[in-house]
Enzyme design. Sequence first.
Site, PDB file in Angstrom:
ATOM      1  N   CYS A  86       1.889   3.379 -99.554  1.00 27.19           N
ATOM      2  CA  CYS A  86       2.443   4.011-100.741  1.00 27.19           C
ATOM      3  C   CYS A  86       3.899   4.443-100.485  1.00 27.19           C
ATOM      4  CB  CYS A  86       1.550   5.173-101.178  1.00 27.19           C
ATOM      5  SG  CYS A  86       1.807   5.717-102.876  1.00 27.19           S
ATOM      6  N   HIS A 195      -4.164   2.795-101.109  1.00 24.24           N
ATOM      7  CA  HIS A 195      -4.450   3.688 -99.988  1.00 24.24           C
ATOM      8  C   HIS A 195      -5.734   3.281 -99.261  1.00 24.24           C
ATOM      9  CE1 HIS A 195      -1.544   7.053-100.711  1.00 24.24           C
ATOM     10  NE2 HIS A 195      -1.531   6.518-101.930  1.00 24.24           N
ATOM     11  N   GLU A 197      -6.764   4.403 -96.422  1.00 28.91           N
ATOM     12  CA  GLU A 197      -7.348   5.573 -95.758  1.00 28.91           C
ATOM     13  C   GLU A 197      -8.246   6.369 -96.703  1.00 28.91           C
ATOM     14  OE1 GLU A 197      -3.788   7.437 -97.759  1.00 28.91           O
ATOM     15  OE2 GLU A 197      -4.395   5.463 -97.013  1.00 28.91           O
TER      16      GLU A 197
END
Length: 224
Positions: A86, A195, A197
């Site tokens: 990002c 994302h 994660e």
Amino acid sequence: MKFGVVVFPGSNCDRDVAYVTRDLLGQPTRMVWHQDTDIADLDVVIIPGGFSYGDYLRCGAIARFSPVMQQVVEHAQKGKLVLGICNGFQVLTEAGLLPGALARNRDLHFICDRVPLTVESTNSLWTQAYNPGEVITLPIAHGEGRFYADEATLSEIEDNGQVLFRYAGENPNGSLNNIAGICDRQGNVLGMMPHPERASDPVLGGSDGLKLFQGLLEKVVALA
């Protein structure tokens, strides 16, 4: 394998990334302050999402000049692994480690959603745990995620197989060619707006992102 997570003023996804690398994968992980100038001990550097320096001037423009970024550039030039997520992707384009730029979303709104992605290539260490053409689901959360490059650069990226992820189905932000993530020509530097994660622990509703990190560890084991 030792991970380093860069922390800028305004970063807000750094602990999420560290949770994946340290707690889920059990790998040594160091938080790297933006003023640090020694990252020689790291195998992988991750620049997380957030709003580095408040996104003043434009996203990633100030972070690119942080002392640590010169070390990240040298780290990448040695063929070591770098991931920008990002805002981290934006920083990598500003630093010249990846081509193109990230502009305001097509509708000028901040987008927070889960989106399907197609894994375009598994030729990079970052995507080797996936299958070509595999469709995965990852969260996005950005206001400036529209990938843009001039025609010549875009053709070069496509011809070199540098597009690793594309938005599948509806394009959420107007990115050219539905591009969601690209790597450099060597394949060791990856930038992506989604994302991974946030989709690594099943308790959050999905774990498609975990394979991005697991693939690196599997490669190390295979070479050992």
